[in-house]
Enzyme design. Structure first.
Site, PDB file in Angstrom:
ATOM      1  N   GLY A 596      36.900   9.601   6.669  1.00 27.63           N
ATOM      2  CA  GLY A 596      36.099   8.683   7.477  1.00 27.63           C
ATOM      3  C   GLY A 596      34.971   8.095   6.669  1.00 27.63           C
ATOM      4  O   GLY A 596      34.728   8.497   5.525  1.00 27.63           O
ATOM      5  N   LYS A 597      34.346   7.135   7.278  1.00 28.70           N
ATOM      6  CA  LYS A 597      33.172   6.566   6.638  1.00 28.70           C
ATOM      7  C   LYS A 597      31.973   6.970   7.470  1.00 28.70           C
ATOM      8  O   LYS A 597      31.845   6.564   8.613  1.00 28.70           O
ATOM      9  CB  LYS A 597      33.294   5.038   6.584  1.00 28.70           C
ATOM     10  CG  LYS A 597      34.032   4.543   5.365  1.00 28.70           C
ATOM     11  CD  LYS A 597      33.645   3.096   5.093  1.00 28.70           C
ATOM     12  CE  LYS A 597      33.942   2.611   3.711  1.00 28.70           C
ATOM     13  NZ  LYS A 597      35.244   2.725   3.166  1.00 28.70           N
ATOM     14  N   GLY A 598      31.135   7.794   6.911  1.00 24.54           N
ATOM     15  CA  GLY A 598      30.022   8.303   7.702  1.00 24.54           C
ATOM     16  C   GLY A 598      28.755   7.552   7.406  1.00 24.54           C
ATOM     17  O   GLY A 598      28.767   6.539   6.707  1.00 24.54           O
ATOM     18  N   GLY A 599      27.697   8.090   7.947  1.00 24.26           N
ATOM     19  CA  GLY A 599      26.399   7.452   7.795  1.00 24.26           C
ATOM     20  C   GLY A 599      26.029   7.181   6.350  1.00 24.26           C
ATOM     21  O   GLY A 599      25.503   6.129   6.035  1.00 24.26           O
ATOM     22  N   GLY A 601      28.025   7.541   3.430  1.00 23.66           N
ATOM     23  CA  GLY A 601      29.023   7.281   2.404  1.00 23.66           C
ATOM     24  C   GLY A 601      30.406   7.632   2.921  1.00 23.66           C
ATOM     25  O   GLY A 601      30.566   8.010   4.084  1.00 23.66           O
ATOM     26  N   THR A 602      31.389   7.528   2.045  1.00 22.77           N
ATOM     27  CA  THR A 602      32.769   7.795   2.459  1.00 22.77           C
ATOM     28  C   THR A 602      33.059   9.290   2.343  1.00 22.77           C
ATOM     29  O   THR A 602      32.592   9.949   1.422  1.00 22.77           O
ATOM     30  CB  THR A 602      33.730   6.996   1.572  1.00 22.77           C
ATOM     31  OG1 THR A 602      33.302   5.641   1.586  1.00 22.77           O
ATOM     32  CG2 THR A 602      35.146   7.082   2.084  1.00 22.77           C
ATOM     33  N   VAL A 603      33.860   9.803   3.266  1.00 28.05           N
ATOM     34  CA  VAL A 603      34.188  11.220   3.292  1.00 28.05           C
ATOM     35  C   VAL A 603      35.670  11.413   2.968  1.00 28.05           C
ATOM     36  O   VAL A 603      36.528  10.746   3.555  1.00 28.05           O
ATOM     37  CB  VAL A 603      33.889  11.824   4.677  1.00 28.05           C
ATOM     38  CG1 VAL A 603      34.078  13.328   4.655  1.00 28.05           C
ATOM     39  CG2 VAL A 603      32.490  11.474   5.124  1.00 28.05           C
ATOM     40  N   LYS A 616      31.737  14.375   0.809  1.00 22.75           N
ATOM     41  CA  LYS A 616      31.039  13.141   1.152  1.00 22.75           C
ATOM     42  C   LYS A 616      30.437  12.544  -0.103  1.00 22.75           C
ATOM     43  O   LYS A 616      29.548  13.127  -0.713  1.00 22.75           O
ATOM     44  CB  LYS A 616      29.944  13.466   2.183  1.00 22.75           C
ATOM     45  CG  LYS A 616      29.188  12.254   2.645  1.00 22.75           C
ATOM     46  CD  LYS A 616      28.309  12.574   3.830  1.00 22.75           C
ATOM     47  CE  LYS A 616      29.108  12.731   5.114  1.00 22.75           C
ATOM     48  NZ  LYS A 616      28.272  12.816   6.303  1.00 22.75           N
ATOM     49  N   ASP A 713      19.392  12.146  13.937  1.00 23.56           N
ATOM     50  CA  ASP A 713      20.526  11.276  14.237  1.00 23.56           C
ATOM     51  C   ASP A 713      21.547  12.036  15.079  1.00 23.56           C
ATOM     52  O   ASP A 713      22.718  12.093  14.742  1.00 23.56           O
ATOM     53  CB  ASP A 713      21.134  10.770  12.931  1.00 23.56           C
ATOM     54  CG  ASP A 713      21.905   9.473  13.130  1.00 23.56           C
ATOM     55  OD1 ASP A 713      22.720   9.121  12.270  1.00 23.56           O
ATOM     56  OD2 ASP A 713      21.727   8.828  14.185  1.00 23.56           O
TER      57      ASP A 713
END
Ligand SMILES: *[C@@H]1O[C@H](CO)[C@@H](O)[C@H](O)[C@H]1NC(C)=O
Ligand SMILES: *[C@@H]1O[C@H](CO)[C@@H](O)[C@H](O)[C@H]1NC(C)=O
Ligand SMILES: *[C@@H]1O[C@H](CO)[C@@H](O)[C@H](O)[C@H]1NC(C)=O
Ligand SMILES: *[C@@H]1O[C@H](CO)[C@@H](O)[C@H](O)[C@H]1NC(C)=O
Ligand SMILES: *[C@@H]1O[C@H](CO)[C@@H](O)[C@H](O)[C@H]1NC(C)=O
Ligand SMILES: *[C@@H]1O[C@H](CO)[C@@H](O)[C@H](O)[C@H]1NC(C)=O
Ligand SMILES: *[C@@H]1O[C@H](CO)[C@@H](O)[C@H](O)[C@H]1NC(C)=O
Ligand SMILES: *[C@@H]1O[C@H](CO)[C@@H](O)[C@H](O)[C@H]1NC(C)=O
Ligand SMILES: *[C@@H]1O[C@H](CO)[C@@H](O)[C@H](O)[C@H]1NC(C)=O
Length: 895
Positions: A596-599, A601-603, A616, A713
């Protein structure tokens, strides 16, 4: 390399801050803009009813007399006047008292640009340049340093009002006398210049005209001061066409219609500045628009890089005749106090980089809280009613900062709450008239001394309602009618209050009351002193206990929660968890599978020692210094809790920063609620379980960690489920070091996740534990209703409003997720909604703590459990063990 070097610019930036107002180019004159909301004070202007419009700016100035009641007026030496605008010709100086303040009645939460202008001009004939400080409310804004006798010095700050009152104060720091020439307030949109915390001190605001000229109102409708920058290594270009400047920053046309490019087109453009302070934090706002007519085969594209070549914004293309504002939504800092931005053409670009203007700000931390707003206005009213203008220390905030507390007041102070007034002593102040009801607004008052004045009228009965009041001294007011109201008699009788009156007072009702009254007075005063000592002791003890609380001490104890083992494991040494970049490549099989793409960066999916992990990769643009990253990682590695996604390791190998987490096989709560992951909807039982677990994780961050952490968050996409559907909170701690959602924000986007962000943040610019509680409340509402947080098509857009609104229609059934098909416990649903609504209370003081939330959620879960087991008894015995899995505590990396 060609540079637009703000360090070199410093002189002229200084000049921007210290400009002599001489160079006024004449712009084509446009329709004069509205000055509504402007406050433009020419300090020391007399007489009181004059006002004038300054010739070069068309700004209308008024005298400052209505905004201050101290100080002397002065005039600069005539010989300096010719170079300077009229508002600097007179000034107000403050030879008496440490602190003198201007007072403005405005609206709390509104955002203002505040500008102070100072021209000494040898007004006092001493020919000695004074030094002093400027404060905004109880916080120091800056030291005022003047460069020369006749040089104009300007200080600007962008500040969000925390109260309906704004105070700008001049504070003596040595022997010299503070003064001010002009004070101006300009309202700003409150969705511009948003900070994570603190106010913004202007450091530079620059544009690139052909002919250097200083710019402000009415070219700039917000009257920001723009300073021209020209040097021989950059070139100014311009257009005759007007530029669309309609993003929220309202860049003036003359700024948008000109731009700077490198003189040598093959060179990059750099922007360097130094705040000379390694702890300084900065915000930068860059404004770009393409103002050249591009041919079909021409492209202007560049990377914006920040310190050490980290890409801050890749492949940026200015929009044709339209302003784009690029800024950092979170403060940036630099290990050496130097900030370097470079604009480099990309491979495909045929034109050099360009910039139309930029603004630099230094963050001013607002640490000192204002005194409670109602008490401040009560004190100001008392000052007016009793004509206490002459009380020199009665300036600015009554309690804060403590060193400038008003004479005769005593206040209570705490780290997180506004100071409150606890005693008021106005003995021997020649007070006349009646005892004002304003005093009743000082609700925390314990002592009141109005003795030896000339008060008349009755003893007011409102004293009886001031529950904390222990002592009133009214003696020595010969004209006071000393009949004691019935309600007050009651309080005297039960000894909760001592009233001191003149014994010989003829109107005192009965001999009987007189004698015991004094006796009561004595005994109660003794008790009172004891109480105070006790209270101090308790406070001290409480503080001490708090600070010595080991991370192992659980702060939530409840029958149904199995007491957690909170000990962080000190044997895990972070070095072991450091992983090289080649290992990361191997682990992720060359970043084969994106999770996934998180807050931040990409995971990617990875395998570490047979355990699955999530890797991450952080964008290079991490705005924080490397040291902070390291410190943060060390901290995160020490945080262990079964409901927090564990950090297994990290990589910091050259430019490659990565965080390696335990793998959460079942995705996030949001996906699971929406049914995107397939499978069944989460049952009510699952949901309760997840709520309890996530709450425990968050509670641990707040109370179990040292130092405590604010998540910042909390949202459904940050609650992850593992293969056994245990919930864990993700991304905690990180948000301090890394900007959310990539590198930087373009124009109007505000920091934080919309819908979850504490509304108080707009006022305080500060996120606290209670902000997390707010976000968690929103999560709870989602869990119950399965409704989107923000839905524009819904009658009430925000989920909070929607739930509140639906509940007024009566039934809980209307809001609970219909996918549950009624399979839930109504009592627990009510309870959880009530709890959620308490969490989202707009006032953070009214929100429960996470410890409280955990307890309540456990009760909800127990109610539901009992329903399923058909037994109310179990709940009342409180013996249900919800933590069905406590064996596999720690992260896989521990193996
Ligand atoms: C100001 O007030 C004085 C008397 O108070 C009056 O004579 C004068 O005309 C006023 N000036 C203006 C500009 O209103
Ligand atoms: C000030 O306003 C007057 C009248 O509106 C106008 O004629 C004049 O050009 C303006 N001056 C400036 C500097 O904007
Ligand atoms: C924005 O500012 C206005 C006053 O200008 C204020 O009333 C309002 O509450 C502010 N909005 C927010 C979200 O704080
Ligand atoms: C102060 O003003 C004088 C005369 O206008 C000027 O020569 C000098 O450079 C100014 N100093 C600064 C620091 O701007
Ligand atoms: C550019 O200006 C600097 C000083 O600002 C000077 O040292 C340099 O010689 C100038 N270069 C050219 C090519 O004029
Ligand atoms: C920024 O630039 C200055 C001068 O070019 C340099 O000395 C400094 O090391 C740079 N700082 C960073 C953090 O890149
Ligand atoms: C611009 O940024 C991209 C993405 O980070 C990078 O791949 C590229 O090499 C950069 N180009 C230049 C000229 O720095
Ligand atoms: C350059 O342009 C070509 C063709 O438009 C494109 O395929 C390529 O991705 C671009 N390269 C970069 C670095 O943007
Ligand atoms: C009020 O102040 C006076 C003089 O400063 C002092 O004697 C008196 O004790 C004070 N009153 C109280 C209630 O503390």
């Amino acid at each position: 390399m060609l540079k637009l070097c703000i360090k070199n610019l410093m002189k002229s930036v200084n000049a921007f801050l210290l400009f002599s107002i001489i160079t006024f180019a004449i712009f084509q004159l446009v329709q004069a803009q509205d000055q509504s909301g402007f406050v433009s004070l020419d300090c020391g202007l007399v007489p009181k009813n004059t006002s004038y419009t300054e010739k070069t700016t068309n700004i209308t100035y008024i005298p400052d007399t209505d905004y201050i009641d101290s100080g002397l007026i002065g005039k600069i030496n005539d010989s300096y006047k010719t170079q300077l605008q009229q508002q600097t010709w007179t000034l107000r100086s403050f030879p008496e008292s440490q602190r003198n303040c201007y007072n403005f009645n405005l609206k709390s939460n509104s955002k203002y640009l505040i500008r102070g202008t100072f021209v000494y001009g040898n007004y006092d004939g001493l020919n000695k340049i004074p030094k002093f400080d400027l404060h905004v409310g109880p916080n120091k804004w800056t030291s005022v340093k003047l460069e020369g006798v006749a040089n104009a010095t300007i200080y600007e700050i962008i500040h969000v009002l925390t109260q309906d009152r704004l105070q700008v104060c001049l504070v003596k720091t040595g022997k010299t006398t503070p003064f001010i020439s002009s004070l101006e307030l300009r309202p700003l949109n409150n969705n511009t210049y948003v900070t994570q915390s603190g106010s913004l001190k202007s450091f530079a605001r620059v544009y690139f005209p052909h002919t250097p000229s200083f710019l402000r109102y009415d070219k700039d409708i917000h009257d920001r001061s723009w300073f021209p920058y020209v040097d021989n290594q950059t070139k100014s270009i311009s257009t005759d066409l007007s530029v669309n400047t309609s993003n929220t920053y309202d860049v003036p046309q003359p700024v948008a219609m000109t731009a700077s490019v490198p003189a040598n087109a093959s060179q990059p453009l750099t922007l360097n500045w130094s705040l000379g302070d390694i702890t300084a934090e900065a915000y930068i706002y860059m404004h770009f628009a393409e103002i050249q007519e591009l041919k079909d085969d021409e492209i202007r594209e560049f990377n914006i890089t920040y310190n050490d070549g980290k890409i801050w914004y890749p492949y940026f293309r200015p929009k044709k005749l339209r302003i784009t504002t690029v800024y950092n939504p979170r403060a940036i800092s630099s290990p050496d106090g130097n900030f370097n931005f470079t604009f480099v053409m990309t491979g495909n670009s045929t034109l050099p980089p360009l910039i139309n203007g930029f603004e630099l700000y230094k963050v001013l931390n607002i640490r000192q809280l204002d005194t409670d707003q109602n008490e401040v206005s009560a004190m100001f009213n008392i000052k007016t009613i009793y004509e206490l203008k002459k009380k020199l220390s009665w300036q600015g905030d009554p309690c804060a900062p403590q060193v400038y507390r008003w004479e005769g007041l005593n206040c209570s102070y705490s780290d997180s709450e506004a100071p409150r007034i606890i005693s008021l002593n106005l003995t021997e102040n020649k007070l006349t008239g009646t005892i004002t009801p304003e005093i009743s607004k000082l609700t925390q008052l314990t002592k009141l001394d109005l003795s030896k004045n000339d008060l008349s009228g009755e003893i007011p009965s409102f004293f009886a309602d001031m529950k904390l009041l222990k002592l009133i001294n009214l003696s020595g007011n010969p004209n006071l009618n000393s009949a004691i109201p019935d309600s007050l008699q009651q309080r005297l009788k039960n000894k909760s209050l001592t009233l001191i009156l003149d014994g010989q007072n003829p109107t005192l009702e009965k001999e009987k009351t007189k004698v015991p009254m004094v006796a009561i007075g004595a005994s109660v005063a003794g008790v009172f002193a004891l109480l105070v000592i006790l209270a101090i002791f308790l406070v001290l003890r409480k503080k001490k206990q708090k600070s010595s609380a080991a991370p192992g001490a659980p702060s939530v104890t409840h029958g149904i929660v199995k007491s957690e083992n909170r000990s962080s494991n000190p044997s895990i040494i972070s070095k072991d968890r450091r992983i090289t970049y080649p290992e990361v490549l191997k682990m992720t099989n060359n970043f084969e599978r994106v999770l996934g793409k998180g807050g931040f960066g990409t995971v990617y999916h990875g395998n570490l020692d047979d355990a699955q992990v999530a890797v991450k990769m952080l964008s290079h643009s991490s705005a924080q210094g490397y040291k902070e990253f390291k410190a943060e990682v060390e901290l995160l590695l020490r945080v262990h809790h079964r409901h927090l996604v564990g950090l297994v390791g990290y990589c910091d190998d050259g430019d490659n920063l990565a965080l390696i987490y335990e793998y959460m096989a079942n995705g996030d709560l949001k996906e699971n609620m929406s049914g995107k992951r397939g499978g069944n909807v989460l049952t009510w039982e699952n949901r309760m379980q997840i709520a309890v677990e996530a709450a425990q994780g968050l509670e641990y961050l707040h109370n179990g960690c040292r130092p405590p952490m604010v998540h910042r968050d909390v949202k459904t996409t940050n609650i992850l489920l593992n293969e056994r559907s245990q919930a864990k909170l993700a991304d905690f701690g990180l948000s301090r070091s890394f900007p959310i959602d990539g590198e930087c924000h373009v124009s109007t986007v505000v920091a934080g996740t919309p819908g979850y962000l504490d509304p108080e943040y707009y006022r305080t610019n500060w996120l606290s534990e209670k902000s997390d509680v707010y976000s968690f409340g929103v999560v709870l509402l989602e869990i119950v209703t399965n409704q989107p947080v923000i839905d524009k098509t819904r009658e009430r857009t925000h989920i909070n409003e929607w739930v509140g609104f639906m509940l007024t229609k009566g039934d809980i059934k209307n809001i609970v997720d219909p996918k549950l098909m009624g399979d839930y416990d109504t009592n627990s649903a009510w309870k959880i909604v009530e709890l959620a609504l308490a969490c989202v209370n707009p006032s953070s003081n009214r929100r429960p703590t996470m410890a409280h939330v955990v307890i309540d959620l456990n009760e909800c879960a127990a109610l539901d459990n009992a329903r399923r087991q058909g037994s109310e008894e179990m709940y009342s015995r409180g013996s249900i063990d919800l933590s069905h899995n406590s064996a596999s505590e720690f992260a896989p990396g521990a193996r």
